[in-house]
Design a protein around this motif. Structure first.
Motif, PDB file in Angstrom:
ATOM      1  N   CYS A 128       0.841  -1.198   0.000  1.00  0.00           N
ATOM      2  CA  CYS A 128       0.000   0.000   0.000  1.00  0.00           C
ATOM      3  C   CYS A 128       0.876   1.248   0.000  1.00  0.00           C
ATOM      4  CB  CYS A 128      -0.914  -0.030   1.226  1.00  0.00           C
ATOM      5  SG  CYS A 128      -2.078   1.325   1.343  1.00  0.00           S
TER       6      CYS A 128
ATOM      7  N   GLN B 171       1.007  -2.726   5.607  1.00  0.00           N
ATOM      8  CA  GLN B 171       1.490  -1.382   5.951  1.00  0.00           C
ATOM      9  C   GLN B 171       0.330  -0.456   6.282  1.00  0.00           C
ATOM     10  OE1 GLN B 171       3.077  -0.939   2.012  1.00  0.00           O
ATOM     11  NE2 GLN B 171       5.153  -0.683   2.808  1.00  0.00           N
TER      12      GLN B 171
ATOM     13  N   LEU C  39       8.226   3.368  14.732  1.00  0.00           N
ATOM     14  CA  LEU C  39       8.250   1.992  15.216  1.00  0.00           C
ATOM     15  C   LEU C  39       8.197   1.115  13.977  1.00  0.00           C
ATOM     16  CD1 LEU C  39       5.479   2.403  17.931  1.00  0.00           C
ATOM     17  CD2 LEU C  39       7.923   2.174  18.374  1.00  0.00           C
TER      18      LEU C  39
ATOM     19  N   GLU D  83       3.836  14.290  12.263  1.00  0.00           N
ATOM     20  CA  GLU D  83       2.710  13.892  11.412  1.00  0.00           C
ATOM     21  C   GLU D  83       1.911  12.802  12.115  1.00  0.00           C
ATOM     22  OE1 GLU D  83       3.745  12.008   7.595  1.00  0.00           O
ATOM     23  OE2 GLU D  83       1.861  10.931   7.877  1.00  0.00           O
TER      24      GLU D  83
ATOM     25  N   ILE E  11      -1.498  12.138  11.048  1.00  0.00           N
ATOM     26  CA  ILE E  11      -2.450  11.570  10.084  1.00  0.00           C
ATOM     27  C   ILE E  11      -1.907  11.763   8.675  1.00  0.00           C
ATOM     28  CG2 ILE E  11      -4.730  11.874   8.997  1.00  0.00           C
ATOM     29  CD1 ILE E  11      -5.883  12.718  11.617  1.00  0.00           C
TER      30      ILE E  11
ATOM     31  N   GLY F 223      -3.740  11.338   4.810  1.00  0.00           N
ATOM     32  CA  GLY F 223      -5.003  10.984   4.158  1.00  0.00           C
ATOM     33  C   GLY F 223      -5.076  11.524   2.743  1.00  0.00           C
TER      34      GLY F 223
ATOM     35  N   ARG G 233      -9.156   9.398  -3.158  1.00  0.00           N
ATOM     36  CA  ARG G 233      -8.559   8.314  -3.951  1.00  0.00           C
ATOM     37  C   ARG G 233      -8.897   8.468  -5.428  1.00  0.00           C
ATOM     38  NH1 ARG G 233      -6.189   7.600   0.950  1.00  0.00           N
ATOM     39  NH2 ARG G 233      -7.525   6.541   2.445  1.00  0.00           N
TER      40      ARG G 233
ATOM     41  N   PHE H 235      -8.248   8.250   5.443  1.00  0.00           N
ATOM     42  CA  PHE H 235      -6.998   8.654   6.094  1.00  0.00           C
ATOM     43  C   PHE H 235      -6.584   7.615   7.122  1.00  0.00           C
ATOM     44  CE2 PHE H 235     -10.588  10.434   8.390  1.00  0.00           C
ATOM     45  CZ  PHE H 235     -10.292  10.203   9.719  1.00  0.00           C
TER      46      PHE H 235
HETATM   47  O1  4AD Z   1       0.916   8.510   6.225  1.00  0.00           O
HETATM   48  P1  4AD Z   1       0.795   7.016   6.204  1.00  0.00           P
HETATM   49  O2  4AD Z   1       1.894   6.250   5.618  1.00  0.00           O
HETATM   50  O3  4AD Z   1      -0.585   6.739   5.465  1.00  0.00           O
HETATM   51  C1  4AD Z   1      -1.053   5.509   5.096  1.00  0.00           C
HETATM   52  O4  4AD Z   1      -0.575   4.456   5.406  1.00  0.00           O
HETATM   53  C2  4AD Z   1      -2.388   5.566   4.386  1.00  0.00           C
HETATM   54  N1  4AD Z   1      -2.567   4.318   3.637  1.00  0.00           N
HETATM   55  C3  4AD Z   1      -3.476   5.785   5.397  1.00  0.00           C
HETATM   56  C4  4AD Z   1      -4.842   5.924   4.766  1.00  0.00           C
HETATM   57  O5  4AD Z   1      -5.044   6.808   3.953  1.00  0.00           O
HETATM   58  N2  4AD Z   1      -5.773   5.074   5.130  1.00  0.00           N
HETATM   59  O6  4AD Z   1       0.557   6.511   7.688  1.00  0.00           O
HETATM   60  C5  4AD Z   1      -0.496   7.013   8.474  1.00  0.00           C
HETATM   61  C6  4AD Z   1       0.000   7.421   9.847  1.00  0.00           C
HETATM   62  C7  4AD Z   1       1.079   8.486   9.837  1.00  0.00           C
HETATM   63  O7  4AD Z   1       0.551   9.777   9.702  1.00  0.00           O
HETATM   64  C8  4AD Z   1       1.723   8.259  11.183  1.00  0.00           C
HETATM   65  O8  4AD Z   1       0.962   8.852  12.217  1.00  0.00           O
HETATM   66  C9  4AD Z   1       1.637   6.761  11.355  1.00  0.00           C
HETATM   67  O9  4AD Z   1       0.624   6.312  10.494  1.00  0.00           O
HETATM   68  N3  4AD Z   1       2.899   6.104  11.012  1.00  0.00           N
HETATM   69  C10 4AD Z   1       3.776   5.623  11.915  1.00  0.00           C
HETATM   70  N4  4AD Z   1       3.746   5.582  13.254  1.00  0.00           N
HETATM   71  C11 4AD Z   1       4.777   5.000  13.896  1.00  0.00           C
HETATM   72  N5  4AD Z   1       5.823   4.433  13.271  1.00  0.00           N
HETATM   73  C12 4AD Z   1       5.900   4.437  11.917  1.00  0.00           C
HETATM   74  N6  4AD Z   1       6.934   3.850  11.314  1.00  0.00           N
HETATM   75  C13 4AD Z   1       4.840   5.045  11.176  1.00  0.00           C
HETATM   76  N7  4AD Z   1       4.592   5.218   9.860  1.00  0.00           N
HETATM   77  C14 4AD Z   1       3.408   5.857   9.783  1.00  0.00           C
END
Ligand code: 4AD
Ligand code: MG
Length: 429
Positions: free
Chosen positions: A160, A181, A215, A352, A354, A356, A359, A397
């Motif tokens: 993803c 992911q 993490l 960060e 969130i 979002g 699509r 998001f």
């Molecule tokens: O911004 P990310 O990568 O977004 C997605 O995964 C989308 N698919 C979500 C969606 O639209 N449904 O990850 C979302 C959030 C980030 O803003 C962050 O808060 C958290 O997940 N995050 C992590 N938290 C801790 N450790 C990590 N390695 C993280 N990577 C992302």
């Protein structure tokens, strides 16, 4: 009987089944700090007022010994609204061996090696309770907004969020598949059935980042809704964050006090709209503040700090360059080099919390994006199908639970917000 309910028993007999957190004794009177999981209470043992065996038990108790204590509930002589226990009987379940975690300062590696014990410390106890309240607030917010809980899979054959952070696993005769992911792609399929949905589960990223906010295993809540477009998507996110904060302020007074969390910044933002900056506006602001970031680059930690340093509210950065964002994001019709996405940056260094977007809902455009990213076509055919059978505009998001809890608690590092953290250099205990 639980310590959290002790005020209801003023003047009555009470029983604590728990552990000794701390002890002070003068030889004729002992003050035991007891914990039972629901809270902490001071128990007073007066040598002259109890049997010999009870006093001997009080004397031999060591830190974290398990016990059952009986006594009468009385008002604390000095602290308003605080109750204590006048002990009449102590039964020892087990005398604990010398406890490794004491009141003195310990280094983070030592504490993490002893995470199974460190969890019992007051601050760690408080953080896990805040985490529980944040989780239930998220469920309540979405149920109020007619989203239903959808469980997305953890074992998946597709990526993803880019192939570079995938954890692979060998899956019988199928060969290599991956740990999820983000449940987003599956959630998109589900909301074409239920309209509005959210998932909540562990997600995995083989990220080589050693920051305070990364993490390798973390919990994410993905939300998705049919017929919701970019601006409404941000409204839903803003409403959710305010709902979570309000709930924490209502339900976590004891915990936030233990954590010495200044609650004013949280209270303040509840009545203010969040700032919404486009990526271009954010670039201008960063340049005016002396950053040398270039258009088309991702925001680093420092940039996020600069953009929120004087802000009372979280800041949405939206409409990013398509070139640095995943294949599924819909292009902005006003400028096809940009996508209809947003990152929400928390205040107080939360980073960060969130990510979002709206699509892509057009079959051909999405197919081309998948091919351009070099993703394995067959694994995405089901995802493309959603654009063939009643495609609708939709958005969603993902919220990082640990970053959110870390922010609520004022925690220095998000590893403290998950019971057993998995980091690039830590998988134990
Ligand atoms: O911004 P990310 O990568 O977004 C997605 O995964 C989308 N698919 C979500 C969606 O639209 N449904 O990850 C979302 C959030 C980030 O803003 C962050 O808060 C958290 O997940 N995050 C992590 N938290 C801790 N450790 C990590 N390695 C993280 N990577 C992302
Ligand atoms: Mg992101």
């Amino acid at each position: 009987m639980l310590i959290k309910d002790i005020s209801k028993y003023a003047g009555q007999e009470f029983e604590v089944k728990g552990w000794l957190y701390n002890k002070r004794s003068s030889g004729s009177i002992a003050f035991l700090e007891l914990r039972d999981g629901s809270g902490f209470v001071q128990a007073v043992v007066v040598k002259a007022g109890v049997g010999e065996e009870t006093w001997a038990n009080a004397e031999k108790l060591t830190q974290e010994s398990s016990l059952i204590v009986k006594g009468k509930v009385s008002k604390h002589p000095k602290q308003e609204g605080v109750f204590e226990l006048q002990v009449s009987d102590i039964q020892v379940a087990q005398i604990a061996e010398e406890y490794p975690i004491t009141k003195k300062e310990h280094g983070p590696d030592f504490l993490l090696d002893n995470r199974h014990l460190w969890l019992r410390s007051k601050k760690q106890w408080a953080i896990q309770r805040v985490r529980d309240i944040v989780i239930s607030a998220i469920y309540d917010y979405f149920h109020e907004k007619s989203f239903i809980k959808i469980d997305t899979p953890i074992i998946t054959p597709n990526a993803c969020e880019g192939a570079t952070t995938l954890f692979g696993i060998q899956y019988f005769d199928e060969g290599e598949v991956f740990l999820s992911q983000s449940g987003q792609l599956y959630l998109e399929a589900a909301v074409m059935s239920v309209g509005r949905g959210f998932d909540f589960g562990p997600t995995f990223r083989a990220e080589k980042s050693k920051t305070k906010r990364h993490l390798t295993e973390f919990w994410m809540m993905d939300a998705e809704a049919a017929f919701v477009e970019h601006n409404e998507n941000m409204d839903i996110q803003e409403g959710m964050i305010k709902f979570i904060i309000k709930r924490c302020l209502e339900k976590c007074q004891e915990e936030l006090t233990i954590l010495e969390r200044n609650q004013e910044p949280l209270k303040k933002l509840l009545n203010l709209p969040f700032v919404r900056l486009t990526y271009s506006e954010a670039m201008e602001k960063l340049h005016s503040l002396g950053s040398d970031i270039k258009f088309g680059e991702d925001l680093g930690n420092d940039d996020e700090g600069l953009l929120t340093q004087n802000s009372d509210v979280p800041v949405f950065i939206h409409k990013w360059p398509k070139s640095i964002k995943p294949f599924y994001m819909k292009r902005d019709s006003a400028n096809p080099d940009l996508v209809l996405n947003d990152d929400l940056i928390g205040i107080e260094g939360a980073g960060e919390i969130i990510g979002g977007s709206q699509r892509e809902d057009d079959y051909e455009v999405l197919k081309a994006e998948i091919e351009k990213e070099g993703l394995k076509g067959p694994e995405y055919q089901w995802y493309l199908d959603l654009r063939k059978y009643g495609s609708v505009p939709h958005s969603g998001f993902g919220l990082g639970l640990e970053r959110t809890v870390g922010w609520m608690c004022g925690a220095q590092h998000i590893r403290e917000t998950i019971p057993f953290p998995r980091l690039i250099n830590r998988v134990r205990p």
